[in-house]
Design an enzyme around this catalytic site. Structure first.
Site, PDB file in Angstrom:
ATOM      1  N   ASN A 156     -60.065 -35.057 -28.935  1.00 17.14           N
ATOM      2  CA  ASN A 156     -59.650 -35.121 -27.527  1.00 17.14           C
ATOM      3  C   ASN A 156     -58.823 -36.394 -27.357  1.00 17.14           C
ATOM      4  O   ASN A 156     -59.378 -37.483 -27.251  1.00 17.14           O
ATOM      5  CB  ASN A 156     -60.899 -35.152 -26.631  1.00 17.14           C
ATOM      6  CG  ASN A 156     -60.555 -35.377 -25.167  1.00 17.14           C
ATOM      7  OD1 ASN A 156     -59.394 -35.292 -24.768  1.00 17.14           O
ATOM      8  ND2 ASN A 156     -61.567 -35.661 -24.362  1.00 17.14           N
TER       9      ASN A 156
ATOM     10  N   GLU B 299     -72.090 -34.378 -23.933  1.00 18.48           N
ATOM     11  CA  GLU B 299     -71.482 -35.707 -23.935  1.00 18.48           C
ATOM     12  C   GLU B 299     -72.173 -36.572 -22.893  1.00 18.48           C
ATOM     13  O   GLU B 299     -71.785 -36.557 -21.706  1.00 18.48           O
ATOM     14  CB  GLU B 299     -69.992 -35.600 -23.597  1.00 18.48           C
ATOM     15  CG  GLU B 299     -69.194 -34.785 -24.578  1.00 18.48           C
ATOM     16  CD  GLU B 299     -67.748 -35.272 -24.656  1.00 18.48           C
ATOM     17  OE1 GLU B 299     -67.331 -35.653 -25.760  1.00 18.48           O
ATOM     18  OE2 GLU B 299     -67.064 -35.301 -23.628  1.00 18.48           O
TER      19      GLU B 299
ATOM     20  N   SER C  93     -68.595 -41.617 -28.476  1.00 16.80           N
ATOM     21  CA  SER C  93     -68.494 -42.735 -29.429  1.00 16.80           C
ATOM     22  C   SER C  93     -68.827 -42.329 -30.873  1.00 16.80           C
ATOM     23  O   SER C  93     -69.435 -43.106 -31.607  1.00 16.80           O
ATOM     24  CB  SER C  93     -69.365 -43.915 -28.977  1.00 16.80           C
ATOM     25  OG  SER C  93     -68.921 -44.398 -27.718  1.00 16.80           O
TER      26      SER C  93
ATOM     27  N   HIS D 271     -64.791 -31.837 -18.605  1.00 20.53           N
ATOM     28  CA  HIS D 271     -65.042 -33.149 -19.214  1.00 20.53           C
ATOM     29  C   HIS D 271     -65.534 -34.108 -18.131  1.00 20.53           C
ATOM     30  O   HIS D 271     -65.106 -34.017 -16.981  1.00 20.53           O
ATOM     31  CB  HIS D 271     -63.750 -33.667 -19.858  1.00 20.53           C
ATOM     32  CG  HIS D 271     -63.981 -34.896 -20.676  1.00 20.53           C
ATOM     33  ND1 HIS D 271     -64.075 -36.143 -20.108  1.00 20.53           N
ATOM     34  CD2 HIS D 271     -64.182 -35.065 -22.006  1.00 20.53           C
ATOM     35  CE1 HIS D 271     -64.308 -37.028 -21.069  1.00 20.53           C
ATOM     36  NE2 HIS D 271     -64.379 -36.399 -22.222  1.00 20.53           N
TER      37      HIS D 271
ATOM     38  N   LYS E 222     -57.060 -37.304 -24.890  1.00 17.73           N
ATOM     39  CA  LYS E 222     -56.952 -37.789 -23.500  1.00 17.73           C
ATOM     40  C   LYS E 222     -55.486 -38.082 -23.195  1.00 17.73           C
ATOM     41  O   LYS E 222     -54.613 -37.374 -23.694  1.00 17.73           O
ATOM     42  CB  LYS E 222     -57.878 -38.991 -23.294  1.00 17.73           C
ATOM     43  CG  LYS E 222     -59.304 -38.678 -23.777  1.00 17.73           C
ATOM     44  CD  LYS E 222     -60.350 -39.651 -23.363  1.00 17.73           C
ATOM     45  CE  LYS E 222     -61.698 -39.185 -23.885  1.00 17.73           C
ATOM     46  NZ  LYS E 222     -62.803 -40.008 -23.468  1.00 17.73           N
TER      47      LYS E 222
ATOM     48  N   GLU F 240     -64.760 -37.007 -17.418  1.00 17.44           N
ATOM     49  CA  GLU F 240     -63.681 -37.723 -16.711  1.00 17.44           C
ATOM     50  C   GLU F 240     -63.072 -36.839 -15.630  1.00 17.44           C
ATOM     51  O   GLU F 240     -62.681 -37.319 -14.566  1.00 17.44           O
ATOM     52  CB  GLU F 240     -62.634 -38.204 -17.731  1.00 17.44           C
ATOM     53  CG  GLU F 240     -63.160 -39.401 -18.511  1.00 17.44           C
ATOM     54  CD  GLU F 240     -62.624 -39.529 -19.929  1.00 17.44           C
ATOM     55  OE1 GLU F 240     -61.587 -38.929 -20.256  1.00 17.44           O
ATOM     56  OE2 GLU F 240     -63.269 -40.246 -20.729  1.00 17.44           O
TER      57      GLU F 240
ATOM     58  N   GLY G 126     -66.769 -43.437 -24.803  1.00 18.43           N
ATOM     59  CA  GLY G 126     -65.886 -44.596 -24.840  1.00 18.43           C
ATOM     60  C   GLY G 126     -66.607 -45.922 -24.745  1.00 18.43           C
ATOM     61  O   GLY G 126     -65.988 -46.960 -24.506  1.00 18.43           O
TER      62      GLY G 126
HETATM   63  P1  PGA Z   1     -65.228 -41.078 -27.220  1.00 20.91           P
HETATM   64  O1  PGA Z   1     -64.838 -39.881 -26.210  1.00 20.91           O
HETATM   65  O2  PGA Z   1     -65.345 -40.471 -28.584  1.00 20.91           O
HETATM   66  O3  PGA Z   1     -64.083 -42.044 -27.110  1.00 20.91           O
HETATM   67  O4  PGA Z   1     -66.507 -41.652 -26.739  1.00 20.91           O
HETATM   68  C1  PGA Z   1     -65.434 -38.631 -26.331  1.00 20.91           C
HETATM   69  C2  PGA Z   1     -64.920 -37.743 -25.242  1.00 20.91           C
HETATM   70  O5  PGA Z   1     -64.680 -38.232 -24.129  1.00 20.91           O
HETATM   71  O6  PGA Z   1     -64.743 -36.533 -25.453  1.00 20.91           O
END
Ligand code: PGA
Length: 237
Positions: A7, A161, A201, A92, A9, A94, A167
């Site tokens: 992903n 998640e 992460s 997601h 983003k 976000e 993140g």
């Molecule tokens: P990350 O993001 O691996 O940077 O924690 C995962 C995601 O948001 O799908």
């Protein structure tokens, strides 16, 4: 077959996406037989991120809840499929947090994916506050409620998640990950065609024990998917 999804983003230019594709192709050679790879870039990068040899599939990070029409700025599931996507990330955290997406709109987005033949990667996960309040299981129930029963049992991917792990550099322990995924699998026990991912992460260093957690079919990876080297390292692990 494990499923490993990048992903990206809102990152990368087309040149950077092409460089990633070259590097990833180099790193995986003829492909990794036991692993299905998906790269989900921003829409303008789909062509640049494509693999002419089909060693990875393309996904998108969002789709519109409507099919077509006067929806300035939106991209439909049909358009994403037409551009070569086979997967679409839906819900997601976000999108939930920053764009207010929740239950009914996500139900529609999953339906639009179905209409267009895209496999939804439906994301769920508790915030730190929900976790501390003992509401993790209730959060799963509430978020999964957006998924309508599917009499056709078409392929579905659910990504667990935890919001506090995205993140942040903090990952769920393999025990927490496993018990969450087992619980999610129980809630979705009517579905045969279900794969469960963990995201939050994930790195080349922590992926092995997480992949050993019960019911883990793969990962949804943000930060560590931006480098072809670390993405390939996770896929190889
Ligand atoms: P990350 O993001 O691996 O940077 O924690 C995962 C995601 O948001 O799908």
């Amino acid at each position: 077959m494990k499923l490993i999804v990048a992903n990206w983003k809102m990152h990368k230019t087309r040149a950077e996406a092409r460089a990633f594709a070259d590097e990833l192709g180099h790193a995986i050679g003829d492909g990794i037989p036991v692993v299905e790879l998906v790269v989900a870039p921003a829409y303008p990068l789909l062509d640049a991120a494509r693999d002419g040899r089909g060693r990875w599939a393309l996904g998108c990070q969002n789709v519109a809840s409507e099919t077509e029409g006067a929806f300035t700025g939106e991209v439909s599931a049909g358009m994403a499929a037409d551009a070569g996507c086979t997967y679409a990330i839906v819900g997601h955290s976000e999108r939930r947090r920053l764009f207010g997406e929740d239950g009914p709109v996500l139900t529609k987005k999953v339906a639009r994916c179905r209409d267009a033949g895209l496999v939804p990667i439906f994301c769920i996960g508790e915030t730190e506050k929900e976790r501390d309040a003992g509401l993790t299981a209730a959060t799963f129930v509430r978020q999964l409620d957006a998924l309508e029963p599917d009499p056709h049992d078409r392929p579905l991917v659910v990504a667990y998640e935890p919001v506090w792990a995205i993140g942040s550099g903090r990952t769920a322990t393999p025990e927490d990950c496993g018990s969450a995924l087992v619980h999610i699998a129980e809630l979705l026990s009517a579905r045969r065609n279900l794969r469960l991912l963990y995201g939050g992460s994930v790195t080349p260093d922590n992926c092995r024990p997480l992949l050993g957690a019960p019911r883990t079919d793969g990962f949804l990876i943000g930060g560590a998917s931006l480098s072809a080297e670390s993405f390939a390292a996770i896929a190889r692990a």
